[in-house]
Design a protein around this motif. Structure first.
Motif, mmCIF file in Angstrom:
data_model
loop_
_atom_site.group_PDB
_atom_site.id
_atom_site.type_symbol
_atom_site.label_atom_id
_atom_site.label_comp_id
_atom_site.label_asym_id
_atom_site.label_seq_id
_atom_site.Cartn_x
_atom_site.Cartn_y
_atom_site.Cartn_z
ATOM 1 N N SER A 135 -34.453 27.259 8.250
ATOM 2 C CA SER A 135 -34.613 26.140 6.458
ATOM 3 C C SER A 135 -36.061 27.228 5.689
ATOM 4 N N THR A 136 -36.425 28.169 7.002
ATOM 5 C CA THR A 136 -38.200 28.770 6.808
ATOM 6 C C THR A 136 -37.632 29.894 5.839
ATOM 7 N N GLY B 78 -33.140 31.290 14.928
ATOM 8 C CA GLY B 78 -32.265 30.355 14.249
ATOM 9 C C GLY B 78 -30.553 30.584 13.634
ATOM 10 N N HIS B 79 -30.445 32.034 13.243
ATOM 11 C CA HIS B 79 -28.686 31.968 13.233
ATOM 12 C C HIS B 79 -27.967 32.208 14.537
ATOM 13 N N VAL C 58 -33.015 22.135 15.227
ATOM 14 C CA VAL C 58 -34.081 22.983 15.370
ATOM 15 C C VAL C 58 -33.120 24.311 15.098
ATOM 16 N N ALA C 59 -32.443 24.541 15.338
ATOM 17 C CA ALA C 59 -32.011 25.683 14.676
ATOM 18 C C ALA C 59 -31.512 26.000 12.925
ATOM 19 N N LEU D 286 -39.931 35.693 10.108
ATOM 20 C CA LEU D 286 -38.591 36.438 9.026
ATOM 21 C C LEU D 286 -37.237 36.590 9.914
ATOM 22 N N ALA D 287 -37.839 37.837 10.580
ATOM 23 C CA ALA D 287 -36.747 38.501 11.393
ATOM 24 C C ALA D 287 -36.021 37.876 12.993
ATOM 25 N N LEU D 288 -37.272 36.821 13.566
ATOM 26 C CA LEU D 288 -37.086 36.528 14.845
ATOM 27 C C LEU D 288 -36.877 35.277 14.824
ATOM 28 N N LEU D 289 -37.718 34.286 13.894
ATOM 29 C CA LEU D 289 -37.043 32.831 14.035
ATOM 30 C C LEU D 289 -36.294 32.500 13.308
#
Length: 287
Positions: free
Chosen positions: A21-22, A223-224, A15-16, A215-218
């Motif tokens: 990847s987005t 993600g990171h 999932v991460a 981008l900032a949140l997901l």
């Protein structure tokens, strides 16, 4: 680790990888100058990560001046990696941009002897050549005026910045919390990029803010952080094999949301690049 918790951690790592990847589709889609996108990405991610660190009671103290410099240099490299990566996406497409930066595991393997006492392994020359052939196939023409080639070159520069950042931060991961490391990097990037807001057009944020928040949140904060935390349960080699699915996820996302269809060159060149990542990961697991 029992079977059920192993599968849970594996699912979280996948999932991460999907969340990270987005970045490809979002970086290509957001209609703002690249440094402005990165400023918003870093500034919002810093706020999200600071709230998380305070909520979890994560220690934000940096032990000494030497570590402060390490954090600062790592942040500069991370910022350069993001900016050059987004230029690669804008100049070419999501497939080429993402595959170009996935040369970083081989760059790490080649550069590691310069940073630590590891011996140089001749097999890394072979893997390096495989990557070069993959890039050669990716590039439709070696004309510096070609935006695709410019995209690949920005992607390679981005991969080099990312590889150097990982090598510089390697010793810090054992000492500091992963979320705290990420918080300081994005906070430093936001501070360093603040002057560009005076020179570049930022007015599009009124229409682009949902995608910038994603981008900032997901991609960045969740993600990171999930990916860094997964390193507690998996070897770095296992994480990087699963991480090498990023361009695959990215190409699928770009196909559905941006209608980008990869060429046969992209598939063949990309397969060679990803094969080197998987070979190096498996080799490092066997050692």
């Amino acid at each position: 680790m029992n079977e059920k918790s192993h599968l849970n951690h594996l699912l979280l790592l996948t999932v991460a990888t999907l969340f990270i990847s987005t970045s490809g589709a979002l970086g290509k889609f957001i209609a703002m100058p690249t440094p402005v996108i990165i400023w918003w990405r870093a500034a919002l991610a810093a706020i999200f990560l600071l709230i998380f660190c305070l909520y979890k009671g994560i220690n934000l103290k940096i032990n000494n001046g030497k570590d402060r410099w390490t954090f600062f240099i790592a942040a500069v490299l991370m910022g350069a990696h993001w900016i050059t990566y987004f230029y690669a996406l804008k100049l070419s497409n999501v497939a080429i941009g993402m595959l170009s930066i996935f040369t970083f595991p081989v760059m790490i393997a080649l550069l590691e002897p310069l940073f630590s006492r590891t011996k140089f392994d001749p097999i890394h020359i072979v893997l390096g050549l495989m990557v070069l052939i993959g890039i050669y196939i990716l590039a439709p023409e070696f004309d510096l005026g070609s935006s695709h080639l410019q995209g690949i070159l920005f992607g390679l520069l981005s991969a080099l910045c990312y590889a150097l950042r990982i090598l510089i931060l390697k010793g810090q991961v054992a000492i500091y919390n992963g979320t705290m490391l990420m918080f300081y990097q994005v906070a430093i990037i936001a501070v360093l990029l603040t002057p560009i807001l005076y020179f570049l057009d930022t007015s599009n944020i009124t229409t682009q803010y949902p995608y910038v928040i994603l981008l900032a949140l997901l991609t960045t904060a969740i993600g990171h952080t999930m990916f860094v935390n997964s390193l507690k349960y998996f070897k770095a080699s296992t994480a990087s094999i699963i991480g090498s699915a990023q361009p695959v996820f990215g190409i699928i996302i770009a196909y559905f949301f941006l209608n980008e269809i990869p060429t046969i060159h992209t598939f063949v060149g990309g397969a060679l690049i990803l094969a080197t990542v998987i070979i190096e990961s498996i080799r490092s697991k066997i050692k």
